[in-house]
Design an enzyme around this catalytic site. Sequence first.
Site, mmCIF file in Angstrom:
data_model
loop_
_atom_site.group_PDB
_atom_site.id
_atom_site.type_symbol
_atom_site.label_atom_id
_atom_site.label_comp_id
_atom_site.label_asym_id
_atom_site.label_seq_id
_atom_site.Cartn_x
_atom_site.Cartn_y
_atom_site.Cartn_z
ATOM 1 N N ASN A 122 -5.036 -1.752 -0.744
ATOM 2 C CA ASN A 122 -4.877 -1.284 -2.108
ATOM 3 C C ASN A 122 -3.945 -2.201 -2.895
ATOM 4 O O ASN A 122 -2.887 -1.789 -3.357
ATOM 5 C CB ASN A 122 -4.311 0.146 -2.052
ATOM 6 N N ASP A 158 0.834 -1.206 0.000
ATOM 7 C CA ASP A 158 0.000 0.000 0.000
ATOM 8 C C ASP A 158 0.874 1.264 0.000
ATOM 9 O O ASP A 158 2.088 1.183 -0.181
ATOM 10 C CB ASP A 158 -0.951 0.008 1.220
ATOM 11 N N HIS A 159 0.239 2.413 0.130
ATOM 12 C CA HIS A 159 1.011 3.641 0.271
ATOM 13 C C HIS A 159 0.236 4.572 1.187
ATOM 14 O O HIS A 159 -0.986 4.446 1.338
ATOM 15 C CB HIS A 159 1.295 4.294 -1.082
ATOM 16 N N ALA A 160 0.941 5.465 1.820
ATOM 17 C CA ALA A 160 0.314 6.336 2.815
ATOM 18 C C ALA A 160 -0.458 7.451 2.130
ATOM 19 O O ALA A 160 -0.264 7.743 0.955
ATOM 20 C CB ALA A 160 1.373 6.920 3.740
#
Lengths: 318, 318, 318, 318, 318, 318
Positions: free
Chosen positions: F31, C291-293
Amino acid sequence: MAGLKYMSGFGNEFASEDPRCPGSLPEGQNNPQVCPYGLYAEQLSGSAFTCPRSTNKRSWLYRILPSVRHKPFTPMSCGDLTENWNDVEPDPNQLRWKPFNIPKSSEIKVDFISGLHTVCGAGDSKSRNGITIHMYTCNTSMTDKCFQNADGDFLIVPQQGEILITTEFGKMMVEPNEICVIQQGMRFSVDVFGETRGYILEVFGAHFELPDLGPIGANGLANPRDFQTPVAWYEDRTVATGYTVVNKYQGKLFSCQQDFSPFNVVAWHGNYTPYKYNLENFMVINCVAFDHADPSIFTVLTAKSTRPGRSALTFLKP
Amino acid sequence: MAGLKYMSGFGNEFASEDPRCPGSLPEGQNNPQVCPYGLYAEQLSGSAFTCPRSTNKRSWLYRILPSVRHKPFTPMSCGDLTENWNDVEPDPNQLRWKPFNIPKSSEIKVDFISGLHTVCGAGDSKSRNGITIHMYTCNTSMTDKCFQNADGDFLIVPQQGEILITTEFGKMMVEPNEICVIQQGMRFSVDVFGETRGYILEVFGAHFELPDLGPIGANGLANPRDFQTPVAWYEDRTVATGYTVVNKYQGKLFSCQQDFSPFNVVAWHGNYTPYKYNLENFMVINCVAFDHADPSIFTVLTAKSTRPGRSALTFLKP
Amino acid sequence: MAGLKYMSGFGNEFASEDPRCPGSLPEGQNNPQVCPYGLYAEQLSGSAFTCPRSTNKRSWLYRILPSVRHKPFTPMSCGDLTENWNDVEPDPNQLRWKPFNIPKSSEIKVDFISGLHTVCGAGDSKSRNGITIHMYTCNTSMTDKCFQNADGDFLIVPQQGEILITTEFGKMMVEPNEICVIQQGMRFSVDVFGETRGYILEVFGAHFELPDLGPIGANGLANPRDFQTPVAWYEDRTVATGYTVVNKYQGKLFSCQQDFSPFNVVAWHGNYTPYKYNLENFMVINCVAFDHADPSIFTVLTAKSTRPGRSALTFLKP
Amino acid sequence: MAGLKYMSGFGNEFASEDPRCPGSLPEGQNNPQVCPYGLYAEQLSGSAFTCPRSTNKRSWLYRILPSVRHKPFTPMSCGDLTENWNDVEPDPNQLRWKPFNIPKSSEIKVDFISGLHTVCGAGDSKSRNGITIHMYTCNTSMTDKCFQNADGDFLIVPQQGEILITTEFGKMMVEPNEICVIQQGMRFSVDVFGETRGYILEVFGAHFELPDLGPIGANGLANPRDFQTPVAWYEDRTVATGYTVVNKYQGKLFSCQQDFSPFNVVAWHGNYTPYKYNLENFMVINCVAFDHADPSIFTVLTAKSTRPGRSALTFLKP
Amino acid sequence: MAGLKYMSGFGNEFASEDPRCPGSLPEGQNNPQVCPYGLYAEQLSGSAFTCPRSTNKRSWLYRILPSVRHKPFTPMSCGDLTENWNDVEPDPNQLRWKPFNIPKSSEIKVDFISGLHTVCGAGDSKSRNGITIHMYTCNTSMTDKCFQNADGDFLIVPQQGEILITTEFGKMMVEPNEICVIQQGMRFSVDVFGETRGYILEVFGAHFELPDLGPIGANGLANPRDFQTPVAWYEDRTVATGYTVVNKYQGKLFSCQQDFSPFNVVAWHGNYTPYKYNLENFMVINCVAFDHADPSIFTVLTAKSTRPGRSALTFLKP
Amino acid sequence: MAGLKYMSGFGNEFASEDPRCPGSLPEGQNNPQVCPYGLYAEQLSGSAFTCPRSTNKRSWLYRILPSVRHKPFTPMSCGDLTENWNDVEPDPNQLRWKPFNIPKSSEIKVDFISGLHTVCGAGDSKSRNGITIHMYTCNTSMTDKCFQNADGDFLIVPQQGEILITTEFGKMMVEPNEICVIQQGMRFSVDVFGETRGYILEVFGAHFELPDLGPIGANGLANPRDFQTPVAWYEDRTVATGYTVVNKYQGKLFSCQQDFSPFNVVAWHGNYTPYKYNLENFMVINCVAFDHADPSIFTVLTAKSTRPGRSALTFLKP
């Protein structure tokens, strides 16, 4: 003492002077170089000086002789008072005390101080964090003697026998179904009228407050108007045989002698005072359709911890 | 030592490098894989990592050898230092200490560490809550020896004799009518120049801060500009006979040996530093018409409790 | 201008004096009856006087002539500046601006002020609540003219062409990939070196701050050490033809004349200053496994609203 | 009116009854089914019901006829009152008003309402955020007419001529060098004794408070004891020709008719009341060695914004 | 036990009933006079009643027999459990424990309770402030025995051997690289499947929470969705030989007998439950360009102190 | 639609997938590069990313086609919707609306959108501060059309006729004596079953919350368990004739076309969802001895202002 007068309101900025000395309360300043009637001005602090308004507590007392005019304190027997919880083994069972026996005055004279018994507690006064629960049983009024708790506040709950409390701020008669609060550092003397018993909630490092009411709104539970504070009363009395001041300090008792009554405050003003409350005035609120609310709905007074919503000590309407 | 330099400001994000090693302070990052001059990067934390900006304190030190390169700590005599308040009976009388006698150096050599006496206190370092007051009396500089307080911060108030304090951040000369603060975990050594005495306020679990001024406004009392922090200074010195680090940990003293001076920090940056203050710079404020303000108006530095407006420890301008 | 010097740190209590006037900064007090060199002491406030320490901002400026020595302000054309959002219909579609064209200096001379275009905004300066985004396009330096924003703070982001900003606190050279902040009430003049463009974030009623980092800890994102504040610089220059001060007040422009350069501050100290930051120093943090923030992880500076965790305006590293 | 009595204290929980009707204040509850003397109980709220104790404001009024017994409100001329700031161009120059001329009563009769002029302001009453400053000039008492501000609180500062203010809570005589506060929703009528002028600070959405004092301590600036609240006074008066109630609502004036005096409150209790203060009692505090403090040191009353330390409106001792 | 079901979410208001008793969870109220199936309604409080929503924790349990139907508690051996830190000398050296040996079941049968060893701690349960770290080593399941910690919360970290935990809320299987939390007052029994070891973090006076993420944003570290709470499961089992409830109270062990299994909760709802978490779901975040973040970036759960940003105890992803 | 299922709890971290697509909800991350069934992952934010846990709101939606796949928005008629309060003169008289007439479907077809009428309001959506009250009257279901409020949250109170609301999160049937909340940015479509009327409370810049209960304790008023959130439901439907999305943005209506149903969310998880509540579950609390509590005791949901205890908008149980 049916004629005792009180001022109404919780935490008000009160002002009172004994009607025998009109004008004894200085106007427009707290600490004039010369006070009316040659009185001595003293500030009694109930909080750090730097507390915000809502927790800043102090009163100014105008007295005949300064309160520091006494001989040094010396240790005295603590009787059944203690603050040392490590001496008792913990017990997870639910406990209930049966009423303490009140000694007969025909057998032994016991006053409010000598009749104090610590029941339980937690924390300690030195760290300004914790509570203690005491019982008092007595049959004799305190004579030429007063008590001063340097450790915390006393919330006194008479169970049997009314008590007449003389304080530096004036006199209060407190009967069963009433409670009163004597805050840290206030000197008081207790007169009784027979076999007398009650319990005392003591809290260190926080004062009792009315709870915030949340959705209950602007009225409910203990209403501020129903709290009563005494009016100024003094005696200008020399006690040649010596007046004894008993001081509870860090959980232990000390006493000192002086040659006059400490109840020599002719006038005072401030928001740090003793007060009493009649539990009949409690505006009871609860569920009206189904279920019932948690016992916190009976909160009369609460002393806050530093965690939001968690009290150090709460007194519920019995 | 008239040539000592300082940086001004309270709680600034400072940066300093010893001019003998230009470029020793890494630019643009804190912890490069290879530091200039082959230095070791160490972070000294003065708060929980997760504290908000206003209380988040840490400095980065770039040193010749790592601070952990020492032999294990072993207990040593605590002398007159203690944190055990239960050993003393409480005393409600007002107390005042007469000045402690300073031993003559012709009779006995006493340095800053061996000259420490605990006077009183409350709470304890383990629970990160409480304070202690110590006196120091000494006549001899610390040689190949430093002190590190793992328990809390020292606010040092010289009464007689100036002291030259060498720290990992640089050197400070502190004279009577000045104060200095050495925060938790900072190693320092004290040089004296004759019979020397002062007192120390120690606080656990909170750092000293400038008080919020409320209506006083943006200037007043101790102004932040007048606080002084040392500039980087190092020595690259091997001590074959052993350099002693004395550590106060949970109220007791421990010592360990290493073979080099700990004052080998060539450059540093951060907001967690020692500092000093000259009390002459205090901008005195008080009533100008009638009455006088409470003593809190003389607050120089205060360490907050967790109750709003109530301090754990406040140092007032004498 | 390669030789420009800066002081490092964000929100420090800085002190600086132009080396041409040693001793020009008064020691030990802010407002002596007679300042060194006959300078005038002025306090520039960046917050209410009564703000707590962490938001209390002010600086003391010592200048050759008082800043109020000017003729009255009169309205001038606002060009493409506006604060009137009701004139524009809302549009829910995502918008992106193509780069504004920069006028050719061969065709028309445009300086920083006349090259300001408001792009969008919300709220207004009068209520001290809201933001505006402007573009600037220019090709000419400001001559004998300075700008002062009475409404809020400017965060300037050069896109093309470096800008040399002369302020009452000193000079800053700001290049693309750097940003700078000129806070409310600080007068400044902009020199350019060719076709120049950038954008400006303006915020009313709150200053830019470094975000609290939460679990990120004591280091990360924009580190306070990497912010740079100019050092004192002054010119003692009479402008017989008149020096123009342009003031943005409640969203509109006003100008006045005086006969000397306003950049006559010989020394200053305080924590309310302009500053700049190089985005290359941003310590990027993000997910390292999956994922990414959220984009907030790129926060450089943020101006807080009064709802916890919600900003009025946040500048993200592009 | 030398005989007017007041109760002392700021924000107290007051209780008062007109001595002509002893026992008119219900005991032990607020809203009995039948009130003494057949009075009507009404709560006047000065805050959201759910505010915490320190900002929860309300009073209970016991009156001869209900306050809602009036005909509908209709718009009336607003004269020089306004809340529409967009009609005025901003002006960054420092402004000072010369004293407004007071009309001669021989030429035109002007009472407190018709003599109101808005001077400046910001924000608006609808959003509960903002302030207004008005002047009043008048020469005639209000007859069978009262004013009620539904928008915010009035802090009234007489400059010339004392004013006698009759409120639902009782009567106050306010002279130059005194101030008074009439809070939102309280009806009042003003009697004057000649040519009269003063100014009015109006604040929306926040009440005036005493500032927290910080290091100043428990006493100083305006002391709570010196604030004075009127005692209950009523008239049981039918006005056949019609009594006019003027209401300021969202910045505009409305009036309605009723056939009795609204000052028919026989007894009341609560902490939401009008009050006055004599500026001579202000305990001035300032620097006593060098420099001088910011003007906030003269704060008498302040209305808080939602940013810590920033006020919506502050009244300084002139 | 592969078939164990869980509900996802952290701190949700859960509701669950054992599918063998459909309709056992009362609808629309908590405490009907007659519950479905004749169950007893009990509230288990995890906070003061008056805590604000975000920290108010309680569950309602519907059980076959009331939990108070047991014989009195009597003290039992505490083995290697302790809360008395004064018995151990402090040691400033960095410590590391080598893995505790697990007793062989062929030699001695040790279950979860008898296998508890206290490693270190601070503070104490009585003052509701502090932490303890225990190890557990065991080889045998608990038979007709459950444990209840009246002092604080257990965060259990298995190192070797999975554990099957039966609670009043249902069953959880917890394997190495998973953690689980059993909060104060929840009774549970542990089954093991061989030689088993792990450690336990215990915190007094605060519950574990997910940290606020600050600029990390709405996702990251331990995501709330990945926490798992058991579904209702009961046994209606009489234990003629006696079921033993072991209670840890003020750091000491007590036991009592009852004649039925305490895991007789047929349905429950509330936000105070046990839960588990798989550390593989941790969304790791760190620096991606240079340097590295402080260890707080690995925070899984934290128990807050009363100082902002400072935890009482934090569990970091190993 | 009797078979509609809901999940219970207020503000839970919910997770749901349509049973027709088992495994459609990604496990262990939000995600993934490739989602199950080729779905598109979208985060719907209900708060600033940086809000603390208790106010941080977002959900992850896994949908068949991205929500941005639509043509540009164009303005459309706003009918009786407005946010322009300056067009209406203020009126201080108490107002009451008689029920709006519902148009007959035999005469004119009116759906939920075209049947919206603004009744009153304050503040505006641009400044993220204020409220609006609308009525809806309609007789026809919305066909191939959905509504999305970019300005704030809708609390819908049906008065006549139940409404079936299809949202991106699933379906809810809401009848008179129930309420539902559709939060900012959630697309929904309304089906009706006859003449239908109700009102809508809209709030900008704050979400509805359950009130803190204070002394009422852990249970009471609207209990969190009684709030119901829909379960995931999707349709994979192409609309060749065009599906219309109506967007309310800054108080005005815009529409755009797309060629598929927006209700194509196969699975979702998060704490930002629509929900409904049956007012019969309200746990009524009030005075049980004398007087009655303020109306705040009937608070169902409240949206907080930034002043403690003062709400922006409160919905009371009728």
